[in-house]
Scaffold this motif. Sequence first.
Motif, PDB file in Angstrom:
ATOM      1  N   TYR A  61       1.043  -0.950  -0.025  1.00  0.00           N
ATOM      2  CA  TYR A  61       0.091  -0.106  -0.149  1.00  0.00           C
ATOM      3  C   TYR A  61       0.972   1.437  -0.108  1.00  0.00           C
ATOM      4  N   ASP A  62       0.520   2.177  -0.679  1.00  0.00           N
ATOM      5  CA  ASP A  62       1.284   3.610  -0.981  1.00  0.00           C
ATOM      6  C   ASP A  62       1.112   4.257   0.606  1.00  0.00           C
ATOM      7  N   LEU A  63       2.150   4.803   1.047  1.00  0.00           N
ATOM      8  CA  LEU A  63       2.279   5.463   2.331  1.00  0.00           C
ATOM      9  C   LEU A  63       1.900   6.747   2.214  1.00  0.00           C
ATOM     10  N   ALA A  64       1.494   7.368   1.037  1.00  0.00           N
ATOM     11  CA  ALA A  64       0.937   8.644   0.946  1.00  0.00           C
ATOM     12  C   ALA A  64      -0.514   8.643   1.072  1.00  0.00           C
ATOM     13  N   ARG A  65      -0.882   7.297   0.631  1.00  0.00           N
ATOM     14  CA  ARG A  65      -2.060   6.984   0.379  1.00  0.00           C
ATOM     15  C   ARG A  65      -2.872   6.791   1.625  1.00  0.00           C
ATOM     16  N   ALA A  66      -1.907   6.191   2.501  1.00  0.00           N
ATOM     17  CA  ALA A  66      -2.318   5.829   3.938  1.00  0.00           C
ATOM     18  C   ALA A  66      -2.533   7.042   4.696  1.00  0.00           C
ATOM     19  N   PHE A  67      -1.741   8.146   4.356  1.00  0.00           N
ATOM     20  CA  PHE A  67      -1.980   9.347   5.285  1.00  0.00           C
ATOM     21  C   PHE A  67      -3.233  10.311   4.615  1.00  0.00           C
ATOM     22  N   THR A  68      -3.291  10.153   3.093  1.00  0.00           N
ATOM     23  CA  THR A  68      -4.274  11.253   2.410  1.00  0.00           C
ATOM     24  C   THR A  68      -5.423  10.479   2.070  1.00  0.00           C
ATOM     25  N   GLY A  69      -5.681   9.239   1.698  1.00  0.00           N
ATOM     26  CA  GLY A  69      -6.517   8.413   1.237  1.00  0.00           C
ATOM     27  C   GLY A  69      -6.602   8.891  -0.273  1.00  0.00           C
ATOM     28  N   VAL A  70      -5.794   9.286  -0.823  1.00  0.00           N
ATOM     29  CA  VAL A  70      -5.672   9.527  -2.385  1.00  0.00           C
ATOM     30  C   VAL A  70      -4.618   8.902  -3.043  1.00  0.00           C
ATOM     31  N   GLN A  71      -4.940   8.322  -4.151  1.00  0.00           N
ATOM     32  CA  GLN A  71      -3.840   7.479  -5.062  1.00  0.00           C
ATOM     33  C   GLN A  71      -2.889   8.397  -5.697  1.00  0.00           C
ATOM     34  N   THR A  72      -1.700   8.474  -5.107  1.00  0.00           N
ATOM     35  CA  THR A  72      -0.894   9.647  -5.514  1.00  0.00           C
ATOM     36  C   THR A  72       0.033   9.222  -6.809  1.00  0.00           C
ATOM     37  N   THR A  73      -0.046   7.963  -7.060  1.00  0.00           N
ATOM     38  CA  THR A  73       0.574   7.392  -8.098  1.00  0.00           C
ATOM     39  C   THR A  73      -0.489   7.526  -9.466  1.00  0.00           C
ATOM     40  N   SER A  74      -1.552   7.796  -9.448  1.00  0.00           N
ATOM     41  CA  SER A  74      -2.557   7.753 -10.571  1.00  0.00           C
ATOM     42  C   SER A  74      -1.969   8.971 -11.519  1.00  0.00           C
ATOM     43  N   PRO A  75      -2.092   8.935 -12.959  1.00  0.00           N
ATOM     44  CA  PRO A  75      -1.727   9.974 -13.757  1.00  0.00           C
ATOM     45  C   PRO A  75      -2.218  11.209 -13.517  1.00  0.00           C
TER      46      PRO A  75
END
Length: 108
Positions: A61-75
Amino acid sequence: MPLDYAAIGGRLQARRKELGITQEDAAERAGITVVYLSKIENGRVHPTLDLLDRLCCVLEYDLARAFTGVQTTSPDYGQEQVLRLFNACAPRVKPVVLHLLEQLATLT
């Protein structure tokens, strides 16, 4: 802005369940007790960044997504916000902003 540990824990719990991993298995892989993992998932403790990173690795799971709830790797992540901020810039500043974005785009 304080961190919402309950939201972070909830996201990690949802991901763990999505993968079909038990608390026991996830805790063992992360090197913590089941009780501590339960407290993390319920937002009752404030784990270190290192521990959250380990849990994210266990849960793929993306650490940034754990913090924000947003998939930061999406284009298209942040695309609307960048456009809104760019449009709010004064005309004389826009060339500077474009140049900065061009430079940032070359970073890996």
